[in-house]
Design an enzyme around this catalytic site. Structure first.
Site, mmCIF file in Angstrom:
data_model
loop_
_atom_site.group_PDB
_atom_site.id
_atom_site.type_symbol
_atom_site.label_atom_id
_atom_site.label_comp_id
_atom_site.label_asym_id
_atom_site.label_seq_id
_atom_site.Cartn_x
_atom_site.Cartn_y
_atom_site.Cartn_z
ATOM 1 N N GLY A 162 0.829 -1.205 0.000
ATOM 2 C CA GLY A 162 0.000 0.000 0.000
ATOM 3 C C GLY A 162 0.857 1.245 0.000
ATOM 4 O O GLY A 162 1.880 1.299 0.677
ATOM 5 N N GLU A 222 -2.033 -10.628 5.829
ATOM 6 C CA GLU A 222 -1.519 -11.012 7.151
ATOM 7 C C GLU A 222 -1.643 -12.518 7.384
ATOM 8 O O GLU A 222 -1.886 -12.968 8.501
ATOM 9 C CB GLU A 222 -2.248 -10.232 8.262
#
Lengths: 661, 661
Positions: free
Chosen positions: A178, A421
Site C-alpha cells: 500500500g 496477514e
C-alpha cells in the site's frame, strides 16, 4: 424519525446505553470515543464527496487530502495514544481506507524496531516530519505467504560499500504494498542478502524510490500503481522493479543482523520479537471482523424494521420484513456472531497486552499458544464475517446492491482480511500444527496447560467415532456450560481424527510431509472446531462479567442462539461423534425458532448498542432515523450521471443509429 | 505457453474437444458458436478499453457505443435466431452488461405479446427502428417481489380519454429498471388502474418519457440514474417519478384487458401466459449460473496450475498450488458443480421448449411443476454459484482481488441474480408451496406424476426421524443410482418434516398463515433438498447419454464427487434421517480425498472443455497460455493512475504538509 423504528426502540427490554459501555469496555471509554468521533464528524475539513461518485484518481486525491489533514489535526489536538489514534483514523476513513496507512502501520514501526541507534537518529526525524514517506515492500508478484520464496536480491559490493538491489525476474517485482505506487518516496524492501558469495536469507533495506523534493522516481526504479481492485481504491497499492539500484551499506536495517564494511555477515541473536507483531495485527483483525459484521447487521436490521413487503396474512397491511422467520434466521445468528466476535476481540487485545509484558521480560512461554490462537481466530472470524456481510447485503433485497447501502463498500474493504496477514487456509493449518503437536504431547503423557488443555482428556476418545445412538448423552441444550462442553469434545475428537489421519498416511508409506498434505482437509476442520469452541467459551465467560440483569438476559439469549445455530449448521459433526442424539438435534432446531421470536423485540436495540454513528455507517438503509427512501432519492440525484439531463452518448451513438437502420 | 500448463494438458485422459461438444449440445452447435465468437472477437469495432480503467460515465458511454454497434452488426450479418443473438450479445458484453438490454429483453417482447393489432402497427416499427427506445418499469423504491403492493396509479379521465399517471408517494417512485435513467425515451409502466371509481389492479401502459428528437425529459417526468452500484456500472438503472402525466387511452396495452372510451373496464380472459415468460427467464438464469461458475473455475484452476507457492517437501521446489489438498477441496467440488449446473441448464431449456409447445396448444398441465422447479433451481443454482465465485476468487490469493483477475467483475455482475426475477428465499418458498401441496395430495391418496412423484412413497416415513443406527442402510457410496435414491429420500423426509411443522403450528392454534411463516425455515430446507436431489439426478441421467468411454469415466468421477461432497456438507441431514450411518459418513470423507487425487490430472482439461475464449474471460489469471505475470504487469502499467509519474496530490497536499509540521 420513522414511526416503525420508534416503536422498535420502545419494545426493548434493556438499557441500550449500558450495553454500549459493555462493548466499549466501560463508560469512560464510550465517552472518550464519542469525543473523538465528534471532533471528526463536526470538522468541516473532513467533509467529503461520497467516494462512490468519484473516479479512481479523484478518490485517491481525496484520500491523500484527508490523510494530510488528519496528520495536522492529531498534532493540533495532541492525540498521541495509539488506541486513540486508531479510533480517530477509523472515523476519518469511514468505510474506506487511508492513502498513507502503511507509513504508520509498517514503515515507522519497522524503523523504530529495526534501526540501530545511528540509523534511528537519521531516519526517525525524516519519517516523523513526512520528508520521508514510506511503505513496506515484502510481497512479490510471484510470492506471498511463503517468505523464503522471495526473489529480490541485495548484493553487497565492498568496493563501494553499497548494496546493489535487483528484481531478477518478472515474478520478483514487488507487488501489492500500500502507498508504494504514487505516495511513498521510500520503501523498506525485503530482499535476499548476498555477501562474500553467500546468501543469508531475507533482510530489510531502506530504499529511496522517489526524489524527496520533486517526487520523480529515481534511476533504476520502475514504480507505479498496480491498477484497480475490488476495493481499496483510495490506496495506491504499487509495484516496484529494481534495476541495479545502489544504496549505501548503512541502509540495511542493522539492529540485529549486520554486514561489516568488508562484507562480513553478522548473524542476529534471535528472531522471536517479530513473532509478536504478527500476533498483534492478527488480534486486531479479529476486532475488525466484529466491527464489519456489526455495521452490516446494523444496516440490515434497521432497514428490515422499516421495510414492508408482501403479506403474511391476506388483507392485512404489508408486514415489516423483520417479521418473516426466514429474515430473522438470516440476521439474528449473525447479530449473535457480531456480539461473540466483539467479546473475542476484547479478549485477544487484553491477552496480547498481558503477554507482551512477559515478552518484554524475556518470557516467551505463552507466545506459541497465543500465536496459534490468533492465526486460527483470524481465519475463523474473517471467513464468517466475509460471508455474513453478503448475507446482510442480500437480505436487503435490491437496495443492498446499491452503493448507497454501504454494504458493497463494507464487503470489498473487508474481504482482503481473508488473504492478507496470512492467507486463511494457511492460518488454519498453523493452528492445526499447534493442536496436533499438543495432542501428541498429551498422548505422550505431558500435562498441557492453557486453552488446549482439553486435549489431555483425549485418551478417552476412540479413533472411530461411535454410532450416534450408542453414547449416553447428558447435554442440556438450554445450558451454555453444557454446550461449551459439547463444543470442546467436538474439537477434541476432530483433532484426534486429524492426527490419526496423518498416522494412517504414514502407515501407508507416505512421508511425513505428504501425510500432512493428505490430511489437510481434516486439519482445517479440526482448527475450525477448535476456534468455534473458543468463541462459544469466551462468549459464555463474558456473561459472568455482566451485572445488569436485563443485559445479562438478552446477551444470554444471543449466546445460546450462537451456540445452537453452530450446532445445526454442523449437526453432522455432533451426531457423528455421538455428542448429541437425533431427537436433541431436532430439539435444537425447534429451540432456535423460539430464540428468534424471543430476540425479535430487541433486535433494533441490539444493533443500536453498537453505537455506529450515521456518518461512520454512511448508509441510507442503516440510518438511525429509519428515513430510508427520501434519503435514497436525494443520494441518487447527486449521481454524476445526473449532472446533465441528456448524456452525450445520445448524440454520439443513439441518434446516428436511427439513420443507419 | 507456460510449461506447467502444457504438462497439465498432456496429462488429460480424455479428448477435450469432444467434451466441449457435449457441453454445447453437439459438434454443429460448437462450430456455430465459434463462428459467432470470431465475428465479434476479430471485429475492430468492438475493441475497447478495460472498463475497470474508466469512470462511470465513460463506462456507460462505451456500453452505448457497443450496443449501437451490435445492432448494426446483427443486421449486417443477418443474425435473427434468438439463441444466436443471445450468443452474439454474450460475446460483446464480456463480463459486463449492456446498456440497452431491457429494450430487447422486456420492451420489445412485451409489445409483441400485449399490444392489440392497432397498437402493434404503431409501436413495433418505432421500437424496431430505435425511434422508440424502451424499458420496463415495474419495481418501485418501496416494492419489489410483491407486485400487488405497487403504488403507481393510472386514473382514467373519460373527459379527455386519457390516463393520468402519478407517483403518489416517495416509495412509489419507479426504481431499478435498466436503461430507464438516461437511455430510454419510452417506458412500459406498471400501474394500478383506476376507472369509474374502482381499482382494477396492475396494468401496463406505454409512457413517453423523453422527447424523441431532443431526448429531453417530458413535462411531469422526473427521471434519472439511481447512482453507482456494486456492479452493472454500464447500465443506467433509473428512477421515474410521474407527476400528473397524461397519456392517450390507446397507450394502455390492450391485447387482454381493456378500458372503453367511456371508462368501462373489460377483464382479461386468463393470466396464465405471463407465467410462461417467468419460467423461461428463470430457466435461463440456471444456465447463467453454470456459465459464471465455469468461468470462475477456469480462472482459478488454470492459475493454480501455474502458481507455485510454499513447500510440501522441504528442499524441493515450490509446488503448483493445485497440488495442495485444501486447494483441490476448494475448487474440484465447484468444478463438479459447474458441470452439474451446465447439464441442469440444458435440461431446463429443453423442458421449457417441450412444454411451451403444449402451452401454445392450451395444455397447461405440466406448467405448475416446471414453474415450481424453475423457481427453486433458480435460487439453488444462483446461491451456490454466488458463494462459489468468491471461493474461486479467494483461492487465487491476493491476485484474485485485482480487477485484472476478472473475478471481482464476474461476482458483482452475477450476484443480482439472487435477487432479481424473484428474490431467492421467496423462490424457495414458492417451490415449497408446490411440494407441500403435492405431499398433501399424495397423503390423500392421489397418485403424483413428474419429479415430485417420490412423495407418493412418503407414507412409509415417520414424522420423527429415527435414531441413526436403527435403520438398515444399504447405500453403496460408490454407486450413483444409490446416491440419487438417498438424496430423494432426504428430500421426501424434509418435505414431510416441513408439512408436519405446519400441522403442529395449526394444532397450537396458529392461523394457516402464521403456521406457514413459523415453518418457513423448514420449508426452505425442504426446497433446498428437493433441488439438490434434482441436480444429482439430472447429472446422473446425463451420464447415460455419453458414449465416449474416457469422457464417461471423467464425468462419472465428477458426478460422484458432486454427490458425495453434498453429503459431507449436509451430513447432519443424512444421519438424522438414518439414511447413512456414521461409518459411511466417515467413508464418504475418505472417498472424497481419493476422488480429488483422481481428478487432479484432468483438472485443467476439464476447464478447457468449457471453451471460454480468452477475450470472453478477460482475466490475466485465467489465460489459456498460462503466462500470468507478464500480462499482469502489462495490464497494471495501463492503469490510469500511471498516466503521470507524479500524481497532482503530491503538490497539493504532501509537499505543503511538510512545511506545516
Amino acid at each position: 424519525m420513522n414511526p416503525d423504528i420508534i416503536k422498535e426502540r420502545q419494545n426493548a427490554t434493556f438499557d441500550v446505553e449500558k450495553l454500549t459501555y459493555v462493548l466499549d469496555g466501560g463508560l469512560e471509554k464510550t465517552k472518550r470515543r464519542r469525543e473523538i468521533e465528534s471532533m471528526v464528524f463536526s470538522d468541516p475539513d473532513f467533509e467529503e464527496e461520497d467516494p462512490n461518485f468519484l473516479s479512481r484518481s479523484e478518490r485517491y486525491d481525496q484520500a491523500v487530502r484527508k490523510s494530510a489533514q488528519m496528520i495536522l489535526k492529531l498534532r493540533e489536538y495532541g492525540i498521541a495514544d495509539p488506541e486513540e489514534i486508531y479510533c480517530y483514523k477509523t472515523m476519518v476513513q469511514g468505510n474506506h481506507h487511508e492513502a498513507m496507512g502503511l507509513h504508520f502501520v509498517m514503515f515507522l514501526p519497522t524503523l523504530y524496531s529495526q534501526c540501530d541507534p545511528q540509523q534511528s537518529k537519521k531516519w526517525l526525524p525524516l519519517a516523523k516530519s513526512f520528508q520521508a514517506v514510506g511503505t513496506y515492500a515484502q510481497t512479490e508478484m510471484g510470492h506471498g505467504t511463503h517468505l523464503r520464496g522471495l526473489e529480490t536480491t541485495a548484493t553487497y559490493d565492498p568496493a563501494t560499500q553499497e548494496f546493489v538491489l535487483n528484481s531478477p525476474t518478472i515474478s520478483s517485482i514487488k507487488w501489492w504494498p500500500g502507498g508504494l505506487g504514487k505516495t511513498s518516496n521510500h520503501a523498506i524492501v525485503l530482499a535476499q542478502l548476498y555477501t562474500q558469495g553467500n546468501c543469508h536469507g531475507l533482510h530489510a533495506f531502506i530504499v529511496p524510490i522517489r526524489d524527496m523534493s520533486t517526487h520523480v522516481p529515481l534511476p533504476g526504479i520502475v514504480v507505479g500503481d498496480i491498477g484497480p481492485k475490488f476495493g481499496f481504491n483510495e490506496v495506491d497499492n504499487g509495484f516496484l522493479k529494481l534495476e541495479n539500484v545502489r544504496i549505501p551499506r548503512e541502509n540495511m536495517l542493522m539492529k540485529y543482523a549486520k554486514v561489516e564494511p568488508d562484507g562480513t555477515y553478522v548473524k542476529p541473536p534471535s528472531a522471536k520479537l517479530t513473532y509478536g507483531t504478527m500476533v498483534f495485527i492478527r488480534s486486531l483483525i479479529v476486532g475488525e471482523s466484529a466491527r464489519a459484521l456489526s455495521k452490516s447487521c446494523t444496516i440490515a436490521i434497521r432497514y428490515s424494521s422499516v421495510r414492508h413487503q408482501s403479506e403474511i396474512r391476506p388483507g392485512e397491511p404489508e408486514p415489516q420484513i423483520l417479521d418473516y422467520q426466514t429474515q430473522q434466521y438470516k440476521l439474528f445468528p449473525l447479530l449473535a456472531t457480531a456480539y461473540a466476535f466483539s467479546f473475542v476481540g476484547q479478549y485477544m487485545k487484553e491477552t496480547y497486552h498481558r503477554i507482551s509484558g512477559d515478552i518484554n521480560d524475556g518470557d516467551f512461554s505463552e507466545l506459541p499458544e497465543l500465536h496459534a490462537l490468533s492465526a486460527g481466530l483470524k481465519a475463523f472470524t474473517t471467513w464468517t464475517t466475509n460471508s455474513g456481510i453478503e448475507v446482510c447485503r442480500m437480505s436487503c433485497g435490491g437496495h443492498g446492491y446499491s452503493r448507497s447501502s454501504a454494504l458493497p463498500d463494507i464487503y470489498v474493504e473487508f474481504t482482503p482480511t481473508c488473504t492478507y496477514e496470512g492467507e486463511n487456509t494457511v492460518m488454519m493449518l498453523q493452528t492445526a500444527r499447534h493442536l496436533v503437536k499438543s495432542y501428541r504431547q498429551a498422548k505422550a503423557g505431558q500435562q498441557l496447560s492453557g486453552i488446549v488443555s482439553y486435549l489431555n482428556e483425549a485418551k478417552q476418545h476412540r479413533v472411530q467415532p461411535q454410532p450416534v445412538a450408542a453414547r449416553p448423552t447428558v447435554v442440556d441444550i438450554n445450558d451454555l456450560a453444557s454446550l461449551v462442553e459439547v463444543y470442546k469434545q467436538r474439537a477434541a475428537i476432530l483433532v484426534e481424527l486429524a492426527a490419526k489421519s496423518i498416522q494412517q498416511e504414514i502407515q501407508n508409506r507416505k512421508s511425513q510431509e505428504d501425510a500432512w498434505n493428505n490430511s489437510s482437509i481434516d486439519l482445517v476442520r479440526a482448527s475450525d472446531a477448535h476456534c468455534h469452541y473458543v468463541v462459544v467459551k469466551l462468549f459464555t465467560d463474558k456473561l459472568g462479567e455482566i451485572g445488569d440483569i436485563a443485559i445479562h438476559s438478552v446477551l444470554s439469549t444471543l449466546a445460546l442462539l450462537y451456540a445452537l445455530h453452530g450446532i445445526t449448521t454442523n449437526s453432522g459433526d455432533f451426531l457423528q461423534a455421538g455428542l448429541l442424539n437425533v431427537p436433541q438435534v431436532h430439539q435444537v432446531s425447534v429451540r432456535i425458532k423460539e430464540l428468534l421470536s424471543q430476540l425479535r423485540p430487541n433486535a433494533v436495540a441490539l444493533v443500536d448498542a453498537f453505537d455506529h454513528h450515521d456518518k461512520k455507517l454512511n448508509s441510507v438503509l442503516g440510518r438511525y432515523d429509519g428515513n430510508v427512501y427520501e434519503h435514497m432519492f436525494e443520494w441518487a440525484r447527486r449521481s454524476p450521471l445526473n449532472a446533465t439531463e441528456v448524456h452525450e452518448s445520445f448524440h454520439k451513438y443513439l441518434k446516428p443509429l436511427r439513420s443507419k437502420l
